[in-house]
Design a protein around this motif. Structure first.
Motif, PDB file in Angstrom:
ATOM      1  N   GLN A 140     -17.417   1.873   3.599  1.00 50.74           N
ATOM      2  CA  GLN A 140     -16.165   1.390   4.196  1.00 50.74           C
ATOM      3  C   GLN A 140     -15.841   2.255   5.422  1.00 50.74           C
ATOM      4  OE1 GLN A 140     -14.648  -1.340   2.766  1.00 50.74           O
ATOM      5  NE2 GLN A 140     -16.275  -1.364   1.253  1.00 50.74           N
ATOM      6  N   THR A 141     -14.888   1.800   6.232  1.00 45.36           N
ATOM      7  CA  THR A 141     -14.508   2.574   7.413  1.00 45.36           C
ATOM      8  C   THR A 141     -13.895   3.910   6.994  1.00 45.36           C
ATOM      9  OG1 THR A 141     -12.328   1.536   7.521  1.00 45.36           O
ATOM     10  CG2 THR A 141     -14.112   0.493   8.790  1.00 45.36           C
ATOM     11  N   ASP A 142     -14.052   4.911   7.848  1.00 44.63           N
ATOM     12  CA  ASP A 142     -13.589   6.263   7.535  1.00 44.63           C
ATOM     13  C   ASP A 142     -12.087   6.339   7.279  1.00 44.63           C
ATOM     14  OD1 ASP A 142     -16.116   7.327   7.634  1.00 44.63           O
ATOM     15  OD2 ASP A 142     -15.865   8.326   9.574  1.00 44.63           O
ATOM     16  N   ASP A 143     -11.312   5.438   7.873  1.00 44.53           N
ATOM     17  CA  ASP A 143      -9.858   5.493   7.695  1.00 44.53           C
ATOM     18  C   ASP A 143      -9.381   4.743   6.450  1.00 44.53           C
ATOM     19  OD1 ASP A 143     -10.402   2.952   8.690  1.00 44.53           O
ATOM     20  OD2 ASP A 143      -8.634   2.905   9.985  1.00 44.53           O
ATOM     21  N   THR A 144     -10.304   4.241   5.641  1.00 45.30           N
ATOM     22  CA  THR A 144      -9.931   3.565   4.400  1.00 45.30           C
ATOM     23  C   THR A 144      -9.277   4.573   3.457  1.00 45.30           C
ATOM     24  OG1 THR A 144     -11.747   1.984   4.631  1.00 45.30           O
ATOM     25  CG2 THR A 144     -10.790   2.221   2.436  1.00 45.30           C
ATOM     26  N   ILE A 145      -8.122   4.208   2.929  1.00 42.58           N
ATOM     27  CA  ILE A 145      -7.353   5.077   2.035  1.00 42.58           C
ATOM     28  C   ILE A 145      -7.844   4.878   0.605  1.00 42.58           C
ATOM     29  CG2 ILE A 145      -5.038   5.565   1.141  1.00 42.58           C
ATOM     30  CD1 ILE A 145      -4.044   4.393   3.903  1.00 42.58           C
ATOM     31  N   LEU A 146      -8.020   5.974  -0.110  1.00 39.69           N
ATOM     32  CA  LEU A 146      -8.486   5.930  -1.496  1.00 39.69           C
ATOM     33  C   LEU A 146      -7.345   6.350  -2.415  1.00 39.69           C
ATOM     34  CD1 LEU A 146     -11.954   7.652  -0.931  1.00 39.69           C
ATOM     35  CD2 LEU A 146     -11.422   5.205  -0.908  1.00 39.69           C
ATOM     36  N   MET A 147      -7.000   5.480  -3.358  1.00 38.59           N
ATOM     37  CA  MET A 147      -5.939   5.742  -4.323  1.00 38.59           C
ATOM     38  C   MET A 147      -6.593   5.879  -5.694  1.00 38.59           C
ATOM     39  SD  MET A 147      -3.311   5.648  -2.339  1.00 38.59           S
ATOM     40  CE  MET A 147      -1.717   5.090  -2.828  1.00 38.59           C
ATOM     41  N   PRO A 148      -6.747   7.114  -6.191  1.00 35.82           N
ATOM     42  CA  PRO A 148      -7.478   7.348  -7.436  1.00 35.82           C
ATOM     43  C   PRO A 148      -6.628   7.177  -8.686  1.00 35.82           C
ATOM     44  CG  PRO A 148      -6.810   9.434  -6.502  1.00 35.82           C
ATOM     45  CD  PRO A 148      -6.349   8.357  -5.541  1.00 35.82           C
ATOM     46  N   GLY A 149      -7.293   7.176  -9.825  1.00 37.07           N
ATOM     47  CA  GLY A 149      -6.617   7.100 -11.110  1.00 37.07           C
ATOM     48  C   GLY A 149      -5.959   8.403 -11.512  1.00 37.07           C
ATOM     49  N   HIS A 150      -6.365   9.499 -10.876  1.00 36.64           N
ATOM     50  CA  HIS A 150      -5.785  10.826 -11.119  1.00 36.64           C
ATOM     51  C   HIS A 150      -5.728  11.556  -9.786  1.00 36.64           C
ATOM     52  CE1 HIS A 150      -6.493  10.519 -15.513  1.00 36.64           C
ATOM     53  NE2 HIS A 150      -7.608   9.899 -15.152  1.00 36.64           N
ATOM     54  N   GLY A 151      -4.711  12.334  -9.579  1.00 43.96           N
ATOM     55  CA  GLY A 151      -4.639  13.185  -8.400  1.00 43.96           C
ATOM     56  C   GLY A 151      -4.143  12.496  -7.146  1.00 43.96           C
ATOM     57  N   PRO A 152      -4.216  13.233  -6.017  1.00 44.82           N
ATOM     58  CA  PRO A 152      -3.658  12.725  -4.758  1.00 44.82           C
ATOM     59  C   PRO A 152      -4.574  11.715  -4.077  1.00 44.82           C
ATOM     60  CG  PRO A 152      -4.656  14.862  -4.393  1.00 44.82           C
ATOM     61  CD  PRO A 152      -4.735  14.593  -5.876  1.00 44.82           C
ATOM     62  N   PRO A 153      -4.003  10.944  -3.151  1.00 43.22           N
ATOM     63  CA  PRO A 153      -4.823  10.016  -2.372  1.00 43.22           C
ATOM     64  C   PRO A 153      -5.757  10.779  -1.431  1.00 43.22           C
ATOM     65  CG  PRO A 153      -2.541   9.930  -1.629  1.00 43.22           C
ATOM     66  CD  PRO A 153      -2.591  10.856  -2.794  1.00 43.22           C
TER      67      PRO A 153
END
Length: 191
Positions: free
Chosen positions: A161-174
């Protein structure tokens, strides 16, 4: 689209309320309902949203235990790779594809490694990773084979994916794809 973050303190899991605030639609979905608090319900009700879907990244209790509360109050479709999560209410997902939930285009990708039924969901430029990837590390696995499988799947399906894609995990910070490519200890040492 707006995303509201909710932390389940008992398990330190992340739950996300995603709303389509288009006045013609006013629908919402929830990602990984670890625990459904009064705050989540009030956001749905006070916002005038109709809860139409629940996205489940994997069938671990700390990510799905709020389903029983949700299904007593609302009648959402539940999208997951494990039919056992909610039975007749579950739309079974396999492989990769796109679904429409809450008036939003949701891309889904099977990403086994942490668990056999692990899925990630992409809405616009945000990926909900569940436990496949947490800021700086990959998800827990059972042995080297599954760890290598998970690393490979992350590289193919998330790092593409593009580098600016935001990742929202199941634990911890984005995080972002760029940050994980540069700083993820479990991936960086194996590239």
């Amino acid at each position: 689209m707006k995303i509201y973050f909710h932390l389940c303190l008992e398990e330190f899991t992340n739950c996300y309320l995603v709303v389509n605030d288009d006045p013609k639609i006013k629908e919402a979905l929830i990602v990984d309902p670890g625990k459904i608090s009064n705050e989540i319900i009030m956001q749905i009700e006070n916002g005038g949203y109709q809860l139409t879907g629940v996205l489940v990244t994997h069938n671990h209790e700390n990510h799905v235990q709020g389903l029983s509360t949700l299904t007593k109050i609302y009648s959402p479709y539940i999208y997951a790779a494990d039919y056992g999560i909610a039975g007749k209410r579950t739309v079974l997902l396999r492989g990769e594809g796109t679904i429409k939930v809450a008036g939003l285009n949701v891309e889904y990708f099977s990403l086994p490694g942490h668990s056999a039924d692990s899925m990630i969901f992409k809405i616009e430029n945000v990926i909900f990773t569940g436990d496949t990837l947490t800021s700086g590390i990959i998800g827990e696995t059972n042995g080297t084979f599954f760890k290598n499988m998970l690393r490979s799947n992350i590289q193919k399906k998330i790092f593409s994916q593009t580098d600016d894609t935001i990742l929202m995990p199941g634990h911890g910070p984005p995080s972002t794809v760029a940050s994980e490519k540069q700083f993820n200890l479990d991936i960086k040492g194996n590239l």
